[in-house]
Write a protein that holds these residues in place. Structure first.
Motif, short mmCIF file in Angstrom:
data_model
loop_
_atom_site.label_atom_id
_atom_site.label_comp_id
_atom_site.label_asym_id
_atom_site.label_seq_id
_atom_site.Cartn_x
_atom_site.Cartn_y
_atom_site.Cartn_z
N GLY A 79 0.79 -1.22 0.00
CA GLY A 79 0.00 0.00 0.00
C GLY A 79 0.82 1.27 0.00
N ALA A 80 2.15 1.16 -0.15
CA ALA A 80 2.98 2.36 -0.20
C ALA A 80 2.58 3.21 -1.41
CB ALA A 80 4.46 1.99 -0.30
N PRO A 81 2.49 4.53 -1.25
CA PRO A 81 2.12 5.39 -2.37
C PRO A 81 3.26 5.54 -3.37
CG PRO A 81 2.68 6.73 -0.47
CD PRO A 81 2.71 5.30 -0.01
N GLU A 82 2.90 5.90 -4.58
CA GLU A 82 3.90 6.21 -5.60
C GLU A 82 4.16 7.71 -5.53
OE1 GLU A 82 4.71 4.70 -10.00
OE2 GLU A 82 2.59 4.52 -9.45
N LEU A 83 5.29 8.08 -4.96
CA LEU A 83 5.58 9.49 -4.73
C LEU A 83 6.28 10.16 -5.91
CD1 LEU A 83 6.82 9.29 -1.03
CD2 LEU A 83 4.53 9.92 -1.86
N TYR A 84 6.79 9.34 -6.82
CA TYR A 84 7.52 9.88 -7.98
C TYR A 84 7.16 9.06 -9.22
CZ TYR A 84 11.58 12.23 -10.19
OH TYR A 84 12.42 12.99 -10.99
N PRO A 85 5.87 9.05 -9.57
CA PRO A 85 5.42 8.22 -10.70
C PRO A 85 6.04 8.67 -12.01
CG PRO A 85 3.65 9.64 -9.94
CD PRO A 85 4.76 9.78 -8.96
N PRO A 106 0.03 5.21 5.99
CA PRO A 106 1.00 4.43 6.77
C PRO A 106 0.44 4.16 8.15
CG PRO A 106 1.64 6.73 6.78
CD PRO A 106 0.46 6.62 5.85
N PRO A 107 0.93 3.11 8.82
CA PRO A 107 0.53 2.88 10.21
C PRO A 107 1.11 3.97 11.10
CG PRO A 107 2.31 1.40 9.60
CD PRO A 107 1.91 2.12 8.35
#
Length: 342
Positions: free
Chosen positions: A152-158, A324-325
């Protein structure tokens, strides 16, 4: 010595210039620079006071790299030699065993004569700094450490947005991230006024951009938002007064204030902010600007928890990912060091 990227000098004309010479060695998936991505091998050294280090703290949190990349936290102040681990028992980092970050730089380059800056990533087995290139560091956490990202980590630099992210980051770095320093350390009235004008012209442009979109690029959080956020978090506590960036407070710029509150209230952002460390660093260390070292009692930042209303613009904070948790217990910002949630 200083924050990542904040060592600099005032040239004879009175203009602040940043020393941007770093150890540019990269930690990559293929290990082409001699430092392959490995779980547990490296330690990220930060100060919560520093906006450049704060970026790395946020990105590490959002990507869920805490289990594989440990973090050492320096105290908020430093002397002319180096950041110190004065928050740790005995004044030593418990993993690296050193009192000063300088020791890790000297282990890599004896007599290292550039800025001893945070963030820095240290190779634990050798005790040597690998890199303090804050600009590349967070991008590599996104692109090279993918096999250790949390589910589930986001794509911060797609990839499809990189050109636009890079363009926004260039403008924001020049006029905002670095612009506040150019105003704060200007040696002449002319250079101060020029930096002040450029800063607020860019903030006005960003306000216009963000009036109709929730995030800077695309419809979810990217590296561009991380880089602007850490400067905005310091705006009212230090830049408005200490650096004379005082046309307006952030709280007086409605669009940017709401944008900031949206991010601050997003897991992984506000929970990395230590306002007490921020104020202690700027007001105590910068004696050329604040000779007494007196740290202001204010401002009241309780408004950071007020509703922001940005959801109406659409967008999803983490795209197809998840929040994030909560921070691991050892990395929770101390109670009272940031405005408390009502």
């Amino acid at each position: 010595m200083g924050e990542g990227g904040s060592t600099g000098y005032v040239n004879p004309a009175g203009e602040f210039r940043r020393d941007q010479r770093y150890l540019e060695t990269r930690i990559t998936a293929d290990g082409r620079d001699g430092y392959p991505v490995e779980a547990g091998r490296y330690r990220l050294v930060v100060s919560r006071a520093c906006p450049w280090a704060n970026r790395a703290i946020v990105v590490r949190r959002l990507l869920g790299l805490e289990p594989v990349l440990s973090m050492g936290v320096c105290g908020p102040t430093h002397d002319e030699r180096s950041w110190t681990f004065d928050l740790d028992p005995g004044g030593r980092d418990p993993v690296l065993g050193i009192e000063r970050l300088q020791e890790a730089f000297f282990a890599r380059v004896p007599g290292y004569d550039r800025g001893i800056t945070v963030p820095a990533i240290v190779d634990v087995p050798t005790g040597q700094v690998v890199t303090n290139d804050f600009d590349r560091m967070t991008l590599d956490l996104s692109l090279e450490w993918t096999r250790f990202h949390r589910p589930g980590a986001p794509e911060l630099y797609p990839e499809h947005l990189r050109d636009e992210i890079d363009a926004v980051n260039r403008d924001v770095f020049r006029d905002v991230n670095n612009g506040v320093y150019r105003a704060g350390f200007a040696g002449t009235q002319r250079d101060y006024e020029r930096a002040h004008a450029r800063l607020f012209a860019r903030l006005d442009d960003l306000s216009e951009r963000l009036a109709t979109r929730r995030y800077l690029v695309g419809d979810s959080i990217t590296e561009a938002d991380v880089r602007l956020f850490t400067t905005l978090a310091r705006f009212d506590p230090v830049y408005h007064g200490h650096f004379k960036c005082n046309r307006s407070k952030l709280s007086e710029m409605p669009v940017l204030s709401a944008y900031f509150r949206d991010l601050y209230q997003t897991p992984g952002f506000g929970d990395t902010i230590d306002v007490e460390h921020i104020k202690q660093h700027y007001y105590v260390v910068h004696r050329d600007i604040n000779p007494t070292g007196v740290v202001p009692a204010g401002p009241d930042l309780s408004g950071w928890w007020e509703p922001h209303g940005r959801e109406t613009l659409g967008g999803r904070p983490f795209g197809d990912g998840t929040p994030p948790p909560p921070p691991v217990p050892a990395e929770v910002v101390p109670a009272g060091h940031a405005p408390q949630r009502p």
